[in-house]
Design an enzyme around this catalytic site. Structure first.
Site, PDB file in Angstrom:
ATOM      1  N   HIS A   1     -14.836-148.337 -72.766  1.00  0.00           N
ATOM      2  CA  HIS A   1     -14.911-146.909 -72.465  1.00  0.00           C
ATOM      3  C   HIS A   1     -16.207-146.256 -72.941  1.00  0.00           C
ATOM      4  O   HIS A   1     -16.380-145.056 -72.765  1.00  0.00           O
ATOM      5  CB  HIS A   1     -13.698-146.204 -73.094  1.00  0.00           C
ATOM      6  CG  HIS A   1     -13.728-146.294 -74.592  1.00  0.00           C
ATOM      7  ND1 HIS A   1     -13.489-147.461 -75.281  1.00  0.00           N
ATOM      8  CD2 HIS A   1     -14.008-145.370 -75.535  1.00  0.00           C
ATOM      9  CE1 HIS A   1     -13.619-147.242 -76.580  1.00  0.00           C
ATOM     10  NE2 HIS A   1     -13.921-145.977 -76.753  1.00  0.00           N
ATOM     11  N   ASP A   2     -17.079-147.034 -73.561  1.00  0.00           N
ATOM     12  CA  ASP A   2     -18.357-146.495 -74.040  1.00  0.00           C
ATOM     13  C   ASP A   2     -19.545-147.042 -73.267  1.00  0.00           C
ATOM     14  O   ASP A   2     -20.690-146.683 -73.565  1.00  0.00           O
ATOM     15  CB  ASP A   2     -18.563-146.881 -75.521  1.00  0.00           C
ATOM     16  CG  ASP A   2     -17.543-146.246 -76.442  1.00  0.00           C
ATOM     17  OD1 ASP A   2     -17.094-145.121 -76.158  1.00  0.00           O
ATOM     18  OD2 ASP A   2     -17.195-146.879 -77.459  1.00  0.00           O
TER      19      ASP A   2
ATOM     20  N   ASP B   1      -5.170-147.987 -81.226  1.00  0.00           N
ATOM     21  CA  ASP B   1      -6.558-147.795 -81.643  1.00  0.00           C
ATOM     22  C   ASP B   1      -6.559-147.061 -82.991  1.00  0.00           C
ATOM     23  O   ASP B   1      -6.090-145.926 -83.079  1.00  0.00           O
ATOM     24  CB  ASP B   1      -7.252-146.925 -80.572  1.00  0.00           C
ATOM     25  CG  ASP B   1      -8.742-147.162 -80.491  1.00  0.00           C
ATOM     26  OD1 ASP B   1      -9.359-147.367 -81.539  1.00  0.00           O
ATOM     27  OD2 ASP B   1      -9.277-147.120 -79.362  1.00  0.00           O
TER      28      ASP B   1
ATOM     29  N   ASP C   1      -1.572-139.371 -64.139  1.00  0.00           N
ATOM     30  CA  ASP C   1      -1.009-138.090 -64.574  1.00  0.00           C
ATOM     31  C   ASP C   1       0.334-137.886 -63.869  1.00  0.00           C
ATOM     32  O   ASP C   1       0.386-137.837 -62.643  1.00  0.00           O
ATOM     33  CB  ASP C   1      -2.014-136.991 -64.187  1.00  0.00           C
ATOM     34  CG  ASP C   1      -1.455-135.596 -64.403  1.00  0.00           C
ATOM     35  OD1 ASP C   1      -0.450-135.468 -65.130  1.00  0.00           O
ATOM     36  OD2 ASP C   1      -2.034-134.646 -63.847  1.00  0.00           O
TER      37      ASP C   1
ATOM     38  N   ASP D   1     -11.516-148.923 -84.839  1.00  0.00           N
ATOM     39  CA  ASP D   1     -12.688-148.184 -84.372  1.00  0.00           C
ATOM     40  C   ASP D   1     -13.796-148.108 -85.426  1.00  0.00           C
ATOM     41  O   ASP D   1     -13.517-147.909 -86.614  1.00  0.00           O
ATOM     42  CB  ASP D   1     -12.220-146.749 -84.041  1.00  0.00           C
ATOM     43  CG  ASP D   1     -13.305-145.887 -83.444  1.00  0.00           C
ATOM     44  OD1 ASP D   1     -13.694-146.158 -82.307  1.00  0.00           O
ATOM     45  OD2 ASP D   1     -13.746-144.931 -84.116  1.00  0.00           O
TER      46      ASP D   1
ATOM     47  N   GLU E   1     -14.084-153.033 -83.893  1.00  0.00           N
ATOM     48  CA  GLU E   1     -15.344-152.660 -83.255  1.00  0.00           C
ATOM     49  C   GLU E   1     -16.426-152.696 -84.318  1.00  0.00           C
ATOM     50  O   GLU E   1     -16.371-151.947 -85.286  1.00  0.00           O
ATOM     51  CB  GLU E   1     -15.246-151.243 -82.678  1.00  0.00           C
ATOM     52  CG  GLU E   1     -16.497-150.864 -81.933  1.00  0.00           C
ATOM     53  CD  GLU E   1     -16.647-149.364 -81.722  1.00  0.00           C
ATOM     54  OE1 GLU E   1     -17.194-148.974 -80.702  1.00  0.00           O
ATOM     55  OE2 GLU E   1     -16.228-148.590 -82.603  1.00  0.00           O
TER      56      GLU E   1
HETATM   57  C1  GLC Z   1     -16.188-145.723 -81.190  1.00  0.00           C
HETATM   58  C2  GLC Z   1     -15.438-145.400 -79.919  1.00  0.00           C
HETATM   59  C3  GLC Z   1     -16.087-144.232 -79.264  1.00  0.00           C
HETATM   60  C4  GLC Z   1     -16.012-143.067 -80.203  1.00  0.00           C
HETATM   61  C5  GLC Z   1     -16.601-143.410 -81.564  1.00  0.00           C
HETATM   62  C6  GLC Z   1     -16.214-142.401 -82.587  1.00  0.00           C
HETATM   63  O1  GLC Z   1     -17.468-146.135 -80.963  1.00  0.00           O
HETATM   64  O2  GLC Z   1     -15.385-146.528 -79.109  1.00  0.00           O
HETATM   65  O3  GLC Z   1     -15.533-143.911 -78.040  1.00  0.00           O
HETATM   66  O4  GLC Z   1     -16.712-141.985 -79.669  1.00  0.00           O
HETATM   67  O5  GLC Z   1     -16.132-144.635 -82.046  1.00  0.00           O
HETATM   68  O6  GLC Z   1     -14.870-142.516 -82.908  1.00  0.00           O
END
Ligand code: GLC
Length: 550
Positions: A328-329, A96, A19, A198, A255
């Site tokens: 991040h998940d 993304d 930040d 995504d 993904e």
């Molecule tokens: C994917 C992302 C996740 C998000 C979801 C909805 O799984 O990695 O962080 O919450 O999509 O967009």
């Protein structure tokens, strides 16, 4: 080889990176300031999770404008500068693309919900109520609760695979697809080096919407089981490839929850739609079916091996593998893959060695290079992550106690991957001069970039070493992959070979010392190990070792 096959990629979570404004959340200028840090890790591509304009219900995965920057992150001028300054350091920025859904504040949705016959009426998935007024089907959204929400204005329900505020787009409408491709091309023109795409397995909906057999006490079934990877989806994805990626020197990585290793060939490579696919079997070992945190299945090292080796096999001749153990998940890998009490530094280094020696492009996740571990906060109210709340509520509704439900959150919360970056031992780990949006991990005084840079035995120094090794050893960069010790219950092992160059990787997941046949490493010498002294033919608890002949 293509440029992105020889690089290490870094997934950067901008809200928690740096930040520069004292507002408690990261900024694009913060990324610019630390480009040299990323370069010092040997990074060649940085996937930044969404920075587009968003109400941040799901931390940017709810996009209100695909071609504008959220003011909390900065401006488009900052972003342009980031593209330029990153390129000067040999780093390409990866955007993304969140194309399954938008935010409910996106102007497209605001129009769509007004009536059943406006120009955007068919841009989302709208259905009438059942006769009794209830939702069109019994599908449960991925973050919990019904996947349908009633819109009083339009007098219909809309579908949301994720949160209520994330309505699903209607990909069957060619206008929608055109608008999305236009947005993607906007980013290519600005200099994007690639796209992470995504939640792409959900974009095609079934022709007929029907109730599924309930999988929980709530009488609902996960929307994942009803809509993921619906036949016909590849037609859309090939169109995406033609309209967006073809002819550009970029890469795409999608993904793809719900696509198994044996289906990979239709998704990636020469005839596939993407260059790479994030396939999740190796990080979802405890969820053979849908990801229900309160019902994890036990798993063994053989399960991990099978998942990894299947992906290697599937991308052997076709496509390319994006190796990862964190994102991040997901929980931090030192907690995810090891029993409680394991030396976290040794565990972090072991995972790093696996990550950089599989055949493919390693994707390192922010904080992994410092050896981050999970957070365990005392109360569910401390958690920001929307799915942690959904999973907690679901566990309670299934009869688990509050303590049990919280234990599931401790094990799997996405917030563990999202705590602020630890730069130094000053207040808030040097991440912000304000109040951080998520608490900094309590260990930040010891575990931070400054301290670890000064320590040659730290996890950070290990990752810096790995980057150099991977760049310089042909066997690791472009060698073939051969499985070893496939029946072992405690050791993961493989060999990489490129002409006369050879590398053997051995990693023990056992608490007790293990022995292995020394013939495996005949003619090779130890190049790197995460213990003080490697002993031939033996592996200490959680030891990882790299043998080479160069
Ligand atoms: C994917 C992302 C996740 C998000 C979801 C909805 O799984 O990695 O962080 O919450 O999509 O967009």
């Amino acid at each position: 080889m293509k440029w992105w096959q020889t690089k290490v990629a870094y997934e950067l979570y901008p809200k928690s990176f740096l930040d520069t404004r004292g507002q408690g959340t990261g900024t694009i200028r913060g990324i610019i300031e630390r480009l040299d840090y990323l370069a010092s890790l040997g990074i060649g591509a940085v996937w930044i999770t969404p920075v587009c304009r968003s109400p941040m219900v799901d931390n940017g995965y709810d996009i209100a404008d695909y071609t504008d920057i959220d003011p909390s992150y900065g401006t488009m001028a900052d972003m342009d500068e980031l593209f330029t300054l990153a390129a000067e350091r040999g780093i390409r920025i990866v955007i993304d693309l969140v194309f399954n859904h938008t935010s409910d504040q996106n102007p497209w949705f605001l129009e769509s919900k007004k009536s059943q016959d406006n120009p955007y009426a068919d841009w989302y998935i709208w259905r009438d109520a059942k006769e009794d007024g209830s939702a069109p089907t019994n599908w449960r959204g991925i973050f919990g609760g019904s996947a349908w929400t009633w819109c009083e204005e339009r007098k219909q329900y809309y579908l949301h695979t994720f949160a209520v505020q994330q309505p699903d787009l209607n990909w069957a409408n060619p206008e929608v697809r055109k608008a999305l491709y236009k947005a993607a091309n906007f980013w290519i023109e600005r200099g994007a080096g690639g796209f992470r795409v995504d939640a792409i397995t959900y974009i095609r909906k079934p022709d007929v919407f029907k109730d599924g057999t309930p999988d929980g006490e709530d009488g609902m079934v996960s929307v994942h089981d009803m809509t993921a990877n619906t036949p016909g989806i590849l037609d859309y994805l090939h169109e995406f490839k033609r309209e967006v990626s073809d002819g550009h020197d970029i890469f795409t990585v999608a993904e793809a929850n719900g696509v198994s290793a044996d289906e990979l060939k239709y998704w990636v490579g020469e005839d596939g739609a993407f260059d790479m696919l994030f396939e999740f079997s190796h990080v979802n070992l405890e969820f053979k079916g849908i990801e229900t945190w309160c019902r994890p299945d036990p798993w063994t090292l053989s399960d991990l091996r099978t998942a990894l080796f299947n992906s290697q096999e599937a991308t052997k001749d076709n496509g390319w593998y994006p190796a990862f153990f964190e994102n991040h998940d997901k929980p931090r890998c030192v907690d995810h893959f090891f029993p409680q009490g394991t030396d976290p530094v040794r565990a972090a280094k072991l995972m790093g060695l696996l990550l950089y020696t599989l055949r493919g492009t390693p994707f390192l996740y922010q904080g992994q290079e410092l050896g981050y571990s999970n957070v365990r906060w005392d109360d569910i109210s401390c958690y920001n992550d929307i799915s942690s709340h959904g999973q907690y509520e679901f566990a309670l509704s299934e009869g688990f106690s509050k303590e049990e439900a919280l234990a599931c959150v401790h094990a799997f919360s996405r917030d563990s991957a999202r705590t602020p970056m630890q730069w130094d031992s000053s207040a808030n780990a040097g991440f912000t001069t304000g109040t951080p949006w998520l608490p900094v991990h309590e260990n930040y005084r010891e575990q931070n970039v400054e301290a670890e840079s000064a320590d040659p035995d730290s996890v950070l120094s290990w990752y810096r070493k790995l980057a150099v090794i991977r760049r310089n050893l042909p066997a690791l960069k472009e060698g073939d992959f051969t499985p070893l010790l496939e029946d072992s219950e405690t050791i993961l092992a493989w060999q990489r070979t490129c002409g006369d160059h050879k590398a053997v990787i051995l990693a023990s997941f056992a608490k007790e010392p293990q022995s292995y046949d020394e013939k495996l490493t005949e003619g090779l010498h130890v190049f790197l190990t995460n213990v003080k002294q490697h002993e031939e033919g033996k592996l200490q608890p959680f030891e990882a070792v790299l043998y080479v002949n160069d």
